[in-house]
Design an enzyme around this catalytic site. Sequence first.
Site, PDB file in Angstrom:
ATOM      1  N   HIS A   1       0.833  -1.202   0.000  1.00 25.80           N
ATOM      2  CA  HIS A   1       0.000   0.000   0.000  1.00 25.80           C
ATOM      3  C   HIS A   1       0.863   1.245   0.000  1.00 25.80           C
ATOM      4  CE1 HIS A   1      -1.810  -3.372   2.248  1.00 25.80           C
ATOM      5  NE2 HIS A   1      -2.746  -3.213   1.345  1.00 25.80           N
TER       6      HIS A   1
HETATM    7  S1  FES Z   1       2.000  -0.527   3.077  1.00 24.57           S
HETATM    8 FE1  FES Z   1       0.382  -1.835   3.659  1.00 24.57          FE
HETATM    9  S2  FES Z   1       1.472  -3.556   4.302  1.00 24.57           S
HETATM   10 FE2  FES Z   1       3.050  -2.231   3.821  1.00 24.57          FE
END
Ligand code: FES
Lengths: 150, 415
Positions: free
Chosen positions: A115
């Site tokens: 993410h």
């Molecule tokens: S940014 Fe969501 S798990 Fe690493």
Amino acid sequence: MVWPFVDQMNPSGDTLALASTEVDLSQIPEGAQIKVMWRGRPMFVRHRTKAEIEEAQSVSLSQLKDPQTDEDRATAADGTYRPEWLVMSANCTHLGCVPLGDGAGEYNGWFCPCHGSHYDSSGRIRKGPAPTNLPVPEYVFLSDTKIKIG
Amino acid sequence: MSGPSTYKPKPGFETWLDQRLPLIRFANDTMIDFPTPKNLNYWWTFGGILAVCLVLQIITGIVLAMNYVAHTDLAFQSVERIMRDVNFGWLLRYMHSNGASMFFLAVYLHMARGLYYGSYKAPREILWILGVIIFLLMMATAFMGYVLPWGQMSYWGAMVITNLFSSFDQLIPGLGTSITTWLWGGFSVDNPTLNRFFSLHYLLPFVIFAVVALHVWALHVPGNNNPTGIEVKSKSETVPFHPYYTVKDGFAIVIFLMLFAAFVFFNPNALGHADNYIPADPLVTPAHIVPEWYFLPFYAMLRAVPDKLGGVLVMFGSIGLLFILPWLDRAKTKSMRYRPIAKQFWFLFIIAFLVLGYCGSQPADGPIVLVAQIATGYYFAYFLIILPLLAKLETPKGVPTSISAAVLSSDKKGQ
Ligand code: FES
Ligand code: HEM
């Protein structure tokens, strides 16, 4: 009455007993990292370059979401401070993916593609949804070339 | 519409049984003589389709469980053995994995039907809430089922979803970590996690079965809603469930099973992810992790919020809203057929949901995040602002006086 039914889901005795992992540092050249398993979780052990250390030390705490000095992060539980060795959890503090290393991301440290969290060369969170730095486990130096995590 | 039972047991065994355990009476009143509005369209066939899906999942699941081993060292191999060596194992597994997809396809259409025709409104609030509970249980079941084959997506899906709870550390330090440790039975997703997921994956479908029974019970008290959203006024507006709707539902089920078969036999992995054929590796996360398609809209909402706890709250909140929907939309007119403005917002809602699904399937950077944020905003606005406001502002158009009046007038127009 309910507690035994709830508590049985917590880590069992044998799971808790798998306490420590030893790592041979002599196999890790400068600028490289390895991943080792400790209590079922991956850990990064990175042999940092001079440039990485300097970059990590030059950041002022006010720029950090989770302020911590590089010295704090690179110091072993026995107080040994050898900044070329960075030992920390390899699970992103967002939702647990393993970030890409070797200078990845906008801060030349780690980048989590799940993410989009960026960590700097000290493993501190700089950008993205992760709330905290990659935690440093308890570890001690057994010799110049050997550490024990846990 | 439940009323006094019209069942007359035949003399002999039926009467004897009826005086002791009125099973035949029960079956007759719920599935044969049950008075059903005469104007139900095909959107009403998904209830029956869902029942078929649940039964199929349970049957295929029980036989898969006879060959599956819930251990991190063996799970992946045991599934490969099911695929290669167990007689018809490939068929059973593909039925089970594609069956889950078909189940969700049907439940989404079933819910969209409810949203369009106002089936969540009085006197069907409890019926609707039971439906939302079933939906949540289905999500939990499917999530844990997907972990069982212990491939890369299984492992990392389990990691990401269980870690959602670690966000509670932002509320009370340590709370989230204690919850995840408890869920995992260790310090990470591992063998204890797989074991308990298997136990729960076996259990939850039967819980779903029980809630479905309540759902049908709650349906049979007020009776079916219908495309006009006007309550049945007299017996002449209904037809007995059998043969009218057994045949209509049966036809829809056959069409639905054809689609199901097309996936199982011609493209069984189209809805899955190739990375799940790689054994789980706690050291390497796949470059682009995505959940199963049916979770994508909610995954997109999670990622649309830059804050960890915020994202988790938005994602759970999006389903939480469904629970209070009957009290958010107070419009008297149920069916969107007669709500010209609300109808347009409903279509936009469906589009926003599909857009969220698309966003969830893409890497979260640049414009995708923005689009997901807009669509998430609309999703919440639809329930929290648009429906409550329209209940006050909108003037319904052309509401017929009764089901019969509606049916007759559409006959005149030659529809
Ligand atoms: S940014 Fe969501 S798990 Fe690493
Ligand atoms: C609500 C009903 C159910 C749903 C939605 C569901 C969903 C799923 C899903 C998505 C998978 C992963 C499929 C894959 O990619 O391999 C799975 C696997 C599995 N399920 Fe279920 N399931 C349901 C009911 C059941 C039941 C009742 C049982 C057992 C009695 C069961 C036993 C299994 C087993 C053993 C596996 C692992 C084998 C495999 O991966 O194919 N399931 N389930």
